[in-house]
Write a protein that holds these residues in place. Structure first.
Motif, mmCIF file in Angstrom:
data_model
loop_
_atom_site.group_PDB
_atom_site.id
_atom_site.type_symbol
_atom_site.label_atom_id
_atom_site.label_comp_id
_atom_site.label_asym_id
_atom_site.label_seq_id
_atom_site.Cartn_x
_atom_site.Cartn_y
_atom_site.Cartn_z
ATOM 1 N N GLY A 1 0.836 -1.396 -0.062
ATOM 2 C CA GLY A 1 -0.086 -0.032 -0.038
ATOM 3 C C GLY A 1 0.979 1.211 0.215
ATOM 4 N N ASP A 2 1.979 1.415 0.673
ATOM 5 C CA ASP A 2 2.828 2.328 0.859
ATOM 6 C C ASP A 2 3.464 2.744 -0.534
ATOM 7 N N GLY A 3 3.684 1.696 -1.238
ATOM 8 C CA GLY A 3 4.463 1.846 -2.477
ATOM 9 C C GLY A 3 3.434 2.153 -3.480
ATOM 10 N N GLU B 1 -3.626 8.036 8.292
ATOM 11 C CA GLU B 1 -2.330 8.871 8.061
ATOM 12 C C GLU B 1 -2.944 10.157 7.348
ATOM 13 N N LEU B 2 -3.474 9.805 6.275
ATOM 14 C CA LEU B 2 -3.964 10.897 5.081
ATOM 15 C C LEU B 2 -5.073 11.759 5.909
ATOM 16 N N ARG B 3 -5.655 11.305 6.476
ATOM 17 C CA ARG B 3 -6.731 12.119 7.316
ATOM 18 C C ARG B 3 -5.821 13.081 8.424
ATOM 19 N N GLU B 4 -4.991 12.398 9.060
ATOM 20 C CA GLU B 4 -4.266 13.137 10.148
ATOM 21 C C GLU B 4 -3.332 14.245 9.288
ATOM 22 N N LYS C 1 -5.013 8.633 -9.390
ATOM 23 C CA LYS C 1 -6.210 8.456 -8.628
ATOM 24 C C LYS C 1 -6.476 6.887 -8.551
ATOM 25 N N GLU C 2 -6.154 6.003 -9.752
ATOM 26 C CA GLU C 2 -6.164 4.523 -9.673
ATOM 27 C C GLU C 2 -4.947 3.952 -8.641
ATOM 28 N N LEU C 3 -4.069 4.504 -8.470
ATOM 29 C CA LEU C 3 -3.071 4.033 -7.519
ATOM 30 C C LEU C 3 -3.505 4.430 -6.207
ATOM 31 N N PHE C 4 -3.997 5.673 -5.869
ATOM 32 C CA PHE C 4 -4.439 6.092 -4.517
ATOM 33 C C PHE C 4 -5.590 5.346 -3.925
ATOM 34 N N LEU C 5 -6.507 4.889 -5.234
ATOM 35 C CA LEU C 5 -7.641 3.892 -4.717
ATOM 36 C C LEU C 5 -7.110 2.646 -4.458
ATOM 37 N N LYS C 6 -6.167 1.956 -5.141
ATOM 38 C CA LYS C 6 -5.567 0.851 -4.558
ATOM 39 C C LYS C 6 -5.136 0.916 -3.257
ATOM 40 N N ALA C 7 -4.529 2.151 -2.913
ATOM 41 C CA ALA C 7 -3.623 2.322 -1.732
ATOM 42 C C ALA C 7 -4.727 2.358 -0.369
ATOM 43 N N VAL C 8 -5.622 3.145 -0.596
ATOM 44 C CA VAL C 8 -6.577 3.474 0.456
ATOM 45 C C VAL C 8 -7.627 2.044 0.714
ATOM 46 N N ASN C 9 -7.672 1.273 -0.628
ATOM 47 C CA ASN C 9 -8.514 -0.041 -0.323
ATOM 48 C C ASN C 9 -7.521 -1.209 -0.040
ATOM 49 N N SER D 1 -6.001 16.584 -1.277
ATOM 50 C CA SER D 1 -6.333 16.390 -2.647
ATOM 51 C C SER D 1 -6.432 14.800 -2.817
ATOM 52 N N ILE D 2 -5.557 13.868 -2.183
ATOM 53 C CA ILE D 2 -5.685 12.419 -2.430
ATOM 54 C C ILE D 2 -6.990 11.885 -1.691
ATOM 55 N N LEU D 3 -7.538 12.552 -0.599
ATOM 56 C CA LEU D 3 -8.591 12.148 -0.111
ATOM 57 C C LEU D 3 -9.713 12.579 -0.811
ATOM 58 N N LYS D 4 -9.768 13.752 -1.626
ATOM 59 C CA LYS D 4 -10.813 14.330 -2.255
ATOM 60 C C LYS D 4 -10.822 13.189 -3.462
#
Length: 193
Positions: A128-130, A171-174, A152-160, A185-188
């Motif tokens: 996920g960090d990668g 961590e993103l929310r913090e 966005k595709e990679l961010f969705l893979k990471a958060v899921n 931006s990533i959360l959005k």
């Protein structure tokens, strides 16, 4: 040399190799327990011999110790060295952290293209960090051509991500709460708050 002597020498070598591997595993297991208990100085005494024997997880942990100054003096060059040893054995966590070294220029000259290569290797192993780090490279156009859709595709893979996703979201929310524009931006982009 007779065939019997050859067989005996081969068996001795194989037995010695097996015992060596078990020794490294035992050292790593003991070192990891101490590391997790935050007894870093004691952990290093177990992890370092295992790392020197080629144990990839022990090499990664030694990288972390030198990266953070856990039980040893902080040393970016040594962190880079141990992450590199572990990453060469295809350990995804080490590949991600070695990528961070290249991305930030810690222990090595800054090299975004090399960072992307390592982040991609880790992401391809479902780290996920990668995935998150590679997404940031696409978002900013560092080491790759800027590509918001790929980011966005990679961010969705990471958060899921099954293993790392919950921690990544936390961590993103913090970071967003502390005003980090990238985290916001990533959360959005992921439809998260």
């Amino acid at each position: 040399m007779t065939t019997a002597k050859t067989i005996i020498l081969t068996l001795i070598f194989l037995l010695s190799s097996a015992l060596h591997a078990q020794d490294a595993d035992a050292l790593y297991d003991a070192g990891k327990q101490l590391y997790d208990a935050k007894k870093y100085s004691l952990a290093v005494k177990k992890l370092l011999p295992a790392a020197k024997q080629g144990h990839r997880k022990a090499q990664y942990r030694m990288g972390r110790c030198y990266d953070k100054g856990y039980g040893v003096a902080e040393d970016n060059g040594k962190a880079f060295y141990w992450y590199g040893k572990s990453a060469a054995q295809n350990y995804a966590k080490a590949q991600y952290h070695l990528g961070r070294c290249y991305y930030k220029g810690k222990g090595v000259g800054r090299n975004y293209a090399k960072a992307v290569e390592l982040f991609r290797k880790a992401a391809d192993k479902d780290n996920g960090d990668g995935q998150l780090a590679l997404g940031k490279c696409y978002m900013k156009g560092r080491g790759v051509t800027k590509d918001a859709a790929k980011a966005k595709e990679l961010f969705l893979k990471a958060v899921n991500n099954e293993k790392d996703g919950a921690e990544i979201k936390r961590e993103l929310r913090e970071e967003a709460a502390q005003g980090d524009a990238d985290a916001k931006s990533i959360l959005k982009m992921c439809g998260l708050k």
